[in-house]
Design an enzyme around this catalytic site. Sequence first.
Site, PDB file in Angstrom:
ATOM      1  N   TYR A  79     -55.488  23.517 -14.268  1.00 26.32           N
ATOM      2  CA  TYR A  79     -56.083  23.546 -13.134  1.00 26.32           C
ATOM      3  C   TYR A  79     -55.259  24.282 -12.241  1.00 26.32           C
ATOM      4  O   TYR A  79     -53.895  23.944 -11.953  1.00 26.32           O
ATOM      5  CB  TYR A  79     -55.854  22.064 -12.834  1.00 26.32           C
ATOM      6  CG  TYR A  79     -56.213  21.341 -11.555  1.00 26.32           C
ATOM      7  CD1 TYR A  79     -57.727  21.168 -11.403  1.00 26.32           C
ATOM      8  CD2 TYR A  79     -55.464  21.300 -10.590  1.00 26.32           C
ATOM      9  CE1 TYR A  79     -58.121  20.490 -10.021  1.00 26.32           C
ATOM     10  CE2 TYR A  79     -55.963  20.928  -9.264  1.00 26.32           C
ATOM     11  CZ  TYR A  79     -57.165  20.297  -9.182  1.00 26.32           C
ATOM     12  OH  TYR A  79     -57.515  19.732  -7.892  1.00 26.32           O
ATOM     13  N   LYS A  84     -21.456  -4.827 -26.614  1.00 24.66           N
ATOM     14  CA  LYS A  84     -20.271  -5.919 -26.035  1.00 24.66           C
ATOM     15  C   LYS A  84     -19.166  -5.477 -25.076  1.00 24.66           C
ATOM     16  O   LYS A  84     -18.732  -4.391 -25.474  1.00 24.66           O
ATOM     17  CB  LYS A  84     -19.756  -6.441 -27.342  1.00 24.66           C
ATOM     18  CG  LYS A  84     -20.735  -7.374 -28.154  1.00 24.66           C
ATOM     19  CD  LYS A  84     -20.010  -8.439 -28.941  1.00 24.66           C
ATOM     20  CE  LYS A  84     -20.890  -9.557 -29.683  1.00 24.66           C
ATOM     21  NZ  LYS A  84     -21.075  -9.428 -31.063  1.00 24.66           N
ATOM     22  N   PRO A  87     -47.163  29.674  -4.825  1.00 27.88           N
ATOM     23  CA  PRO A  87     -45.774  29.887  -4.294  1.00 27.88           C
ATOM     24  C   PRO A  87     -45.605  29.518  -2.829  1.00 27.88           C
ATOM     25  O   PRO A  87     -44.646  28.685  -2.399  1.00 27.88           O
ATOM     26  CB  PRO A  87     -45.429  31.208  -4.609  1.00 27.88           C
ATOM     27  CG  PRO A  87     -46.092  31.736  -5.615  1.00 27.88           C
ATOM     28  CD  PRO A  87     -47.578  31.033  -5.500  1.00 27.88           C
ATOM     29  N   ILE A 140     -48.411  25.882 -13.019  1.00 21.57           N
ATOM     30  CA  ILE A 140     -49.636  25.517 -13.669  1.00 21.57           C
ATOM     31  C   ILE A 140     -49.496  24.832 -15.156  1.00 21.57           C
ATOM     32  O   ILE A 140     -49.065  25.745 -15.917  1.00 21.57           O
ATOM     33  CB  ILE A 140     -50.648  26.597 -13.669  1.00 21.57           C
ATOM     34  CG1 ILE A 140     -50.858  27.182 -12.366  1.00 21.57           C
ATOM     35  CG2 ILE A 140     -51.989  26.065 -14.187  1.00 21.57           C
ATOM     36  CD1 ILE A 140     -51.151  26.336 -11.066  1.00 21.57           C
ATOM     37  N   THR A 141     -49.813  23.621 -15.286  1.00 19.66           N
ATOM     38  CA  THR A 141     -49.617  22.797 -16.453  1.00 19.66           C
ATOM     39  C   THR A 141     -50.641  23.585 -17.468  1.00 19.66           C
ATOM     40  O   THR A 141     -51.772  23.709 -17.197  1.00 19.66           O
ATOM     41  CB  THR A 141     -49.813  21.483 -16.499  1.00 19.66           C
ATOM     42  OG1 THR A 141     -48.906  20.927 -15.470  1.00 19.66           O
ATOM     43  CG2 THR A 141     -49.377  20.772 -17.882  1.00 19.66           C
ATOM     44  N   ARG A 150     -54.889  10.783  -9.796  1.00 23.86           N
ATOM     45  CA  ARG A 150     -53.435  10.385  -9.597  1.00 23.86           C
ATOM     46  C   ARG A 150     -53.441   8.858 -10.447  1.00 23.86           C
ATOM     47  O   ARG A 150     -52.232   8.617 -10.861  1.00 23.86           O
ATOM     48  CB  ARG A 150     -53.496  10.345  -8.420  1.00 23.86           C
ATOM     49  CG  ARG A 150     -53.119  11.564  -7.648  1.00 23.86           C
ATOM     50  CD  ARG A 150     -53.101  11.421  -6.373  1.00 23.86           C
ATOM     51  NE  ARG A 150     -52.583  12.967  -5.661  1.00 23.86           N
ATOM     52  CZ  ARG A 150     -53.162  13.445  -4.419  1.00 23.86           C
ATOM     53  NH1 ARG A 150     -53.643  12.838  -3.459  1.00 23.86           N
ATOM     54  NH2 ARG A 150     -52.775  14.694  -4.258  1.00 23.86           N
ATOM     55  N   GLU A 171     -48.837  16.532  -8.684  1.00 24.94           N
ATOM     56  CA  GLU A 171     -50.017  15.925  -8.133  1.00 24.94           C
ATOM     57  C   GLU A 171     -50.022  15.345  -6.928  1.00 24.94           C
ATOM     58  O   GLU A 171     -50.595  14.141  -6.601  1.00 24.94           O
ATOM     59  CB  GLU A 171     -50.774  14.948  -9.330  1.00 24.94           C
ATOM     60  CG  GLU A 171     -51.453  15.725 -10.320  1.00 24.94           C
ATOM     61  CD  GLU A 171     -52.398  14.967 -10.997  1.00 24.94           C
ATOM     62  OE1 GLU A 171     -53.333  14.140 -10.561  1.00 24.94           O
ATOM     63  OE2 GLU A 171     -52.593  15.369 -12.337  1.00 24.94           O
TER      64      GLU A 171
HETATM   65  N1  COS Z   1     -62.148  12.998  -0.968  1.00 24.13           N
HETATM   66  C1  COS Z   1     -63.103  13.618  -0.216  1.00 24.13           C
HETATM   67  N2  COS Z   1     -62.886  14.410   0.596  1.00 24.13           N
HETATM   68  C2  COS Z   1     -61.406  14.497   1.403  1.00 24.13           C
HETATM   69  C3  COS Z   1     -60.562  13.709   0.574  1.00 24.13           C
HETATM   70  C4  COS Z   1     -60.865  13.064  -0.608  1.00 24.13           C
HETATM   71  N3  COS Z   1     -60.003  12.392  -1.144  1.00 24.13           N
HETATM   72  N4  COS Z   1     -59.468  14.052   1.259  1.00 24.13           N
HETATM   73  C5  COS Z   1     -59.643  14.995   2.279  1.00 24.13           C
HETATM   74  N5  COS Z   1     -60.857  15.175   2.352  1.00 24.13           N
HETATM   75  C6  COS Z   1     -61.659  16.215   3.083  1.00 24.13           C
HETATM   76  C7  COS Z   1     -61.638  15.475   4.775  1.00 24.13           C
HETATM   77  O1  COS Z   1     -62.575  14.432   4.806  1.00 24.13           O
HETATM   78  C8  COS Z   1     -61.667  16.717   5.335  1.00 24.13           C
HETATM   79  O2  COS Z   1     -63.137  16.838   5.458  1.00 24.13           O
HETATM   80  P1  COS Z   1     -63.907  17.542   7.035  1.00 24.13           P
HETATM   81  O3  COS Z   1     -63.326  19.124   6.983  1.00 24.13           O
HETATM   82  O4  COS Z   1     -65.311  17.548   6.421  1.00 24.13           O
HETATM   83  O5  COS Z   1     -63.229  16.744   8.122  1.00 24.13           O
HETATM   84  C9  COS Z   1     -61.094  17.933   4.550  1.00 24.13           C
HETATM   85  O6  COS Z   1     -61.139  17.278   3.147  1.00 24.13           O
HETATM   86  C10 COS Z   1     -59.625  18.201   5.041  1.00 24.13           C
HETATM   87  O7  COS Z   1     -58.936  17.062   4.863  1.00 24.13           O
HETATM   88  P2  COS Z   1     -57.604  16.973   5.828  1.00 24.13           P
HETATM   89  O8  COS Z   1     -57.758  17.218   7.081  1.00 24.13           O
HETATM   90  O9  COS Z   1     -56.880  15.422   5.413  1.00 24.13           O
HETATM   91  O10 COS Z   1     -56.461  18.031   5.029  1.00 24.13           O
HETATM   92  P3  COS Z   1     -55.084  18.567   4.991  1.00 24.13           P
HETATM   93  O11 COS Z   1     -55.018  19.832   5.039  1.00 24.13           O
HETATM   94  O12 COS Z   1     -54.575  17.846   6.047  1.00 24.13           O
HETATM   95  O13 COS Z   1     -54.294  17.881   3.659  1.00 24.13           O
HETATM   96  C11 COS Z   1     -53.462  16.337   2.169  1.00 24.13           C
HETATM   97  C12 COS Z   1     -54.604  16.709   2.906  1.00 24.13           C
HETATM   98  C13 COS Z   1     -52.042  16.667   2.493  1.00 24.13           C
HETATM   99  C14 COS Z   1     -53.943  15.220   1.773  1.00 24.13           C
HETATM  100  C15 COS Z   1     -53.797  17.390   0.831  1.00 24.13           C
HETATM  101  O14 COS Z   1     -53.514  18.933   1.146  1.00 24.13           O
HETATM  102  C16 COS Z   1     -53.069  17.211  -0.460  1.00 24.13           C
HETATM  103  O15 COS Z   1     -53.567  16.215  -1.109  1.00 24.13           O
HETATM  104  N6  COS Z   1     -51.950  18.007  -0.779  1.00 24.13           N
HETATM  105  C17 COS Z   1     -51.246  17.783  -2.076  1.00 24.13           C
HETATM  106  C18 COS Z   1     -51.753  18.540  -2.910  1.00 24.13           C
HETATM  107  C19 COS Z   1     -51.231  18.363  -4.242  1.00 24.13           C
HETATM  108  O16 COS Z   1     -51.494  17.062  -4.925  1.00 24.13           O
HETATM  109  N7  COS Z   1     -50.687  19.200  -5.082  1.00 24.13           N
HETATM  110  C20 COS Z   1     -49.998  19.204  -6.284  1.00 24.13           C
HETATM  111  C21 COS Z   1     -51.023  20.066  -7.328  1.00 24.13           C
HETATM  112  S1  COS Z   1     -50.190  19.700  -8.831  1.00 24.13           S
HETATM  113  S2  COS Z   1     -51.936  19.559  -9.831  1.00 24.13           S
END
Ligand code: COS
Length: 380
Positions: free
Chosen positions: A123, A269, A128, A157-158, A243, A363
């Site tokens: 995935y 002990k 970076p 990327i795993t 998650r 994640e």
């Molecule tokens: N389900 C459906 N839609 C979602 C959602 C969810 N769980 N979370 C956000 N959205 C939608 C929002 O509703 C918004 O939609 P609209 O543009 O229609 O309003 C859009 O996505 C953007 O959402 P938001 O403004 O919350 O996005 P941000 O850029 O502020 O980021 C976080 C949100 C920080 C939560 C996100 O970037 C995140 O999860 N970051 C971590 C990434 C991660 O886990 N990386 C690890 C990868 S290792 S596999």
Amino acid sequence: MLSFDLTPEQQQLKQTARDFAAKEIIPVAARYDEAEEFPYEVLKKAWELGLLNLEVHPEYGGLGLGVLDSILVMEEINYGCAGMATIMSANDLASTPLLIAGSDAQKKRYLGQLTEECAFAAYGLSEPGAGSDAASLSTTYRKVGDDYVLNGVKHFITNGTVASWVVVFATKDKSLRHAGISCFVLPADTPGLTTHKMKGKLGQRASDTAELFFDDVKVPASALVGEEGQGFKIAMQTFDRTRPQIGAICIGVTQRALDESTRYALERKQFDKPIADFQAIQFMLADMAIDLEAMRLLTYKAGWLVDHGARSPIVSSFSKAFGADRAMHHCVNAVQIFGGFGYLKEYPVEKLMRDIKLVQIYEGTSQIQRVVIARNLLKG
Ligand code: COS
């Protein structure tokens, strides 16, 4: 109706995973960790037993089980080795965008491959320059005739170097942030896609972590998952489902920390009695047990909600944030209970401490889980 019972099938599945971890993982986990080697032989046996890709639907050769079932298996595999479990859960992470938004042809081809042979998938979201801020990713796609051409770099990327296929998120225009991102699925041997194993991890060293380089990688229109511009939402919806599996990592590792610490505390002990007789040790064990119970309740609930069509970003983040932070705390305490011996590779708890650290990071960090929770609280 509220029930805490697992079905007979779920109990059997969990037992199969538990026996597998005891017989096939625990005896070899330290060796693969030390060598930083991909444990293909172990995973092949797990695949033959049906412990991988549980959520793939029967029409594509899978069992069509739920997120809760995956959690039960993950908990047991993680008792054996979090690095090996992460490889298995990365297949689910890569499969989930297809389960959510993939076409029938994509599911047949890619999910079908996972059930036909012992294959791996990756995935590709992180870059970076784009970790927590996933919407700032820079990998681009552009339309050329009927095809798409991808350029950019993914990292951390795993399964990156062992995958048969990859899901990748790319933007048509970075300034559009979320709205510019689309999701693609492609075979890993597509010309222009190269990989490089990232070595030297602190923990989870059996898992493959890689950089992916996209250099004018041409894919057909049929590689698009869902519609253009839906990629960011697919990525977030994926995390809502996956998650809780990270919550299961925390359960498995903390259960192992508790069992190893209890056994050691009864044997070791000092001052003429087992260290288990001292309240300082007893309280650490009791706190592990309290949090384990809470982790299980939260994580099973998060999985159950997804399986009942009530996917909940906030509960999935509860499961991951609580699990990762408490598991980290308890694995540090397990090393403390073992004292100087805990710091040696000869004993199992230093690996638990190294392995679990990553769970507060991947994640979505523990801090990002709190961002998700707070935003959901504040929007009412
Ligand atoms: N389900 C459906 N839609 C979602 C959602 C969810 N769980 N979370 C956000 N959205 C939608 C929002 O509703 C918004 O939609 P609209 O543009 O229609 O309003 C859009 O996505 C953007 O959402 P938001 O403004 O919350 O996005 P941000 O850029 O502020 O980021 C976080 C949100 C920080 C939560 C996100 O970037 C995140 O999860 N970051 C971590 C990434 C991660 O886990 N990386 C690890 C990868 S290792 S596999």
